[in-house]
Design an enzyme around this catalytic site. Sequence first.
Site, short mmCIF file in Angstrom:
data_model
loop_
_atom_site.label_atom_id
_atom_site.label_comp_id
_atom_site.label_asym_id
_atom_site.label_seq_id
_atom_site.Cartn_x
_atom_site.Cartn_y
_atom_site.Cartn_z
N TYR A 364 4.55 84.78 9.01
CA TYR A 364 5.32 85.80 9.73
C TYR A 364 6.43 86.41 8.90
O TYR A 364 7.04 85.75 8.06
CB TYR A 364 5.92 85.19 11.01
CG TYR A 364 4.90 84.47 11.84
CD1 TYR A 364 3.71 85.09 12.18
CD2 TYR A 364 5.11 83.16 12.27
CE1 TYR A 364 2.75 84.43 12.92
CE2 TYR A 364 4.16 82.49 13.02
CZ TYR A 364 2.98 83.12 13.35
OH TYR A 364 2.04 82.47 14.08
N ASP A 366 9.42 87.96 10.35
CA ASP A 366 9.97 88.15 11.69
C ASP A 366 10.90 89.34 11.86
O ASP A 366 10.94 89.93 12.94
CB ASP A 366 10.70 86.88 12.14
CG ASP A 366 9.72 85.77 12.53
OD1 ASP A 366 8.60 86.09 12.94
OD2 ASP A 366 10.10 84.59 12.44
N LEU A 372 14.88 90.94 14.60
CA LEU A 372 15.81 89.84 14.93
C LEU A 372 16.74 90.23 16.07
O LEU A 372 17.14 89.39 16.86
CB LEU A 372 16.61 89.45 13.68
CG LEU A 372 15.76 88.97 12.50
CD1 LEU A 372 16.63 88.65 11.30
CD2 LEU A 372 14.91 87.76 12.89
N GLY A 452 9.70 84.17 19.42
CA GLY A 452 8.66 83.32 19.98
C GLY A 452 9.18 81.91 20.14
O GLY A 452 10.20 81.67 20.78
N TYR A 454 10.48 79.88 17.82
CA TYR A 454 11.61 79.47 17.01
C TYR A 454 12.90 80.18 17.40
O TYR A 454 12.88 81.34 17.78
CB TYR A 454 11.34 79.81 15.54
CG TYR A 454 11.13 78.59 14.71
CD1 TYR A 454 9.85 78.13 14.43
CD2 TYR A 454 12.22 77.87 14.23
CE1 TYR A 454 9.66 76.99 13.69
CE2 TYR A 454 12.03 76.73 13.48
CZ TYR A 454 10.75 76.29 13.21
OH TYR A 454 10.58 75.17 12.48
N ASP A 522 31.01 95.14 -2.75
CA ASP A 522 31.88 96.15 -3.37
C ASP A 522 33.22 95.47 -3.62
O ASP A 522 34.12 95.55 -2.80
CB ASP A 522 32.10 97.34 -2.41
CG ASP A 522 30.99 98.37 -2.50
OD1 ASP A 522 29.97 98.12 -3.17
OD2 ASP A 522 31.15 99.44 -1.89
N HIS A 673 10.01 72.80 5.75
CA HIS A 673 10.09 72.05 7.00
C HIS A 673 8.87 71.15 7.17
O HIS A 673 7.78 71.63 7.46
CB HIS A 673 10.23 73.02 8.18
CG HIS A 673 10.56 72.36 9.47
ND1 HIS A 673 10.93 73.05 10.60
CD2 HIS A 673 10.60 71.05 9.82
CE1 HIS A 673 11.17 72.19 11.58
NE2 HIS A 673 10.97 70.98 11.14
#
Length: 724
Positions: A364, A366, A372, A452, A454, A522, A673
């Site tokens: 994915y 995402d 997001l 979804g 997560y 900057d 993970h």
Amino acid sequence: MEKSYYCIQFLIIISIAAFIFAYTRYQPEGLGCTTPWCITKTHQKTNIRSSSIFDTDVSSSSHHFTDTPLHPLDPLTVTEINKIRSILLVYAPFKSSFPSISTLSLEESEKVDVLAWKTGDPLPPRRASVVSFLDGQTHILTVDLDMNVVIGHAVNIGSGYPMYTADDLATALQTVFTDLEFNKSIMARGVDFNDLVCVPPSSGWFGPDEEGKRIVKVQCFSSQDTPNFYMRPIEGLTVVIDIDKKEVVKISDTGRGIPIPKATHTDYQYTTTNSPFSDMNPLTNPMSMEQPKGPSFTVENGHIVKWANWVFHLKPDLRAGMVISRAMIRAEDGEYRSVMYKGFASELFVPYMDPDESWYFKSYMDAGEFGLGATAMSLLELNDCPRNAYYMDGVFASADGRPFIQPKMICIFERYAGEIGWRHSEIPTMGFDIRESRPKVTLVARMAASVGNYDYIFDWEFQTDGLIRIKVGLSGMLMVKGTPYENIYNIPNADDMTGTLVSENVVGVVHDHFISFHLDMDIDGTNNSFAKVNLVKKETSPGQSSRKSYLKAVRKVAKTEDDAKIKLKLYDPSEFHVFNPSRRSRLGNPTGYKLVPSGTAASLLDLDDPPQIRAAFTNNQIWVTPHNKSEVWAGGLLVSQSKGEDTLAVWSARNRDIENKDIVLWYTLGFHHVPCQEDFPVMPTVSSSFELKPVNFFDRNPIMGAKPTFHKDLPVCSTVAHAY
Ligand SMILES: *[C@@H]1O[C@H](CO)[C@@H](O)[C@H](O)[C@H]1NC(C)=O
Ligand SMILES: *[C@@H]1O[C@H](CO)[C@@H](O)[C@H](O)[C@H]1NC(C)=O
Ligand SMILES: *[C@@H]1O[C@H](CO)[C@@H](O)[C@H](O)[C@H]1NC(C)=O
Ligand SMILES: [Cu+2]
């Protein structure tokens, strides 16, 4: 006296807050679904979260209808979004049918114009960038809100497709139910249609088979006896949907022998009937931070956050989630000095490590596929954010071009977590009795996207000493795989496992998460350079010293992009400085900020693996590019099913000059993970972060003026029982 004063003051703050934060629940018409990752059931069920006692009262008002932009970077308002819709409704190419609007957002003015703008000046021209889809074609438009016309229109600029809209995903989910074979499969598994929950994972890109059409791969779960359907996968059933033709392209059903894991121990809600948790030991007493004088930050004109020595512009974004702009910090002499022009999460890549038919495509992106901000639900008071938080709503456009509100999408709060800002005590034998300490207080801007299964918690944390910490926390549900095995003793060949058995018949599949941040630094102005400060071992010459070796910091300024493509190495460490070559500290050091990576992970996939080609921005942890208005999204503007021809890696292959230029720093925060049983049924948050830390930016420790806290500063509301 003091006690009651404090309590009353708190009430006043809360009631002001309730007034400020009141808003209308402004729903787009049609599907009644404001987030793209919608989950439909054959019979609509109310939002799972609405039964939670944590849900705060959502009162009604209409303040977003009167919003006016007050800063060049302010997001589009409800009025502006409506205006854009009416411009597009009469735009010749869309007269016969209105396109599906994927993203509709402010096209920010040129940086020079934003930098030149001062409060009170008229705003630069307001323009919107619209990414839309019609009859198999992607249309990218620029709409001018002062002239009321479309001033730019490009069609099909790359291989990818726009971010899915809520309607796209709802279409995919409705389409599966029209398929007889799908129905048969569901019945064969013994799943009641009332318990069926399906999700629309994106399909990625894997060569020509699925090109030329927009594809979503629907997979389903059973929610029988649990709201946590994610732990009850109907394994091996994947329905490939062409979302424009609304038809099933392919159905693969390979997992009929795999039982659907049981619902036992999957519920995680605090209040359901027979909640297993309501009687459990709460572990800790309730707690909250005390602020007897109220918060010390303000949010002015809707988006300007002022706190301690910091000021920055903060806005919600459908795709990036949250954008921090014009971050400036006040020096001792009162001058506000620029640190960062703009920072945001540019893409999020999540490849799963399982080559199975139902799993290989899970790679994915995402931010570009689902958004997001689009998936950032309202934050829960007291639990997602502490009592002193201020909440900001997102104002976005839905697929039909009408505005919708993503309520309480961002929270801003001061954090005192018992940390120490600086300290020193002196050993009495030295003749001094010194114990000096200052508490560390920070300001956090937070958002949580639920893409979804997560949940990604994004924190931008500002410290008074100039440090900015960007943290990502992962929680929510694992994407799990059904397996015939109940425990590891039954598994004939453990090598076949692509993850960890986290519950009976449930495998948590190994995967990665990469979040790539766009950081347009900057430092004291736009012309900056990037230097790698390499720590190298030097050996002493014979007889020179009792020491054989020591470390030396060797500074090398990057001339071109290739010099700044960094793979982190523990045994060849460096610091990574962005500095302003023409601004010096009192002592002559160039003023700068360094990027401080911490626990991180690199992508180990083959460089020519299709997901890695699309996510080539993870080939290095650090990149530096010259500022370019069109190089915004690390995985490309059009990410769904893209072939990876518009990524950071492609842009950066030009190896442009980056010395003493307006540069953008890119950093990818990574997680490997390997799931474990503690991740079941909902994962305790795992976090990783990186920092932007001043280096020779200030002439000395900038928080010498911080005050210690005394007992008299903190009256308490009620008698407190002591722990001892
Ligand atoms: C599939 O099953 C659902 C629920 O029973 C039904 O509404 C639908 O018409 C069925 N579709 C087909 C193609 O049989
Ligand atoms: C940045 O440097 C360029 C030359 O590389 C110069 O032309 C320009 O004026 C500088 N900009 C600023 C804001 O100093
Ligand atoms: C800006 O980036 C785009 C995409 O990489 C590129 O096509 C364009 O030439 C760049 N512009 C400049 C001035 O480098
Ligand atoms: Cu994970």
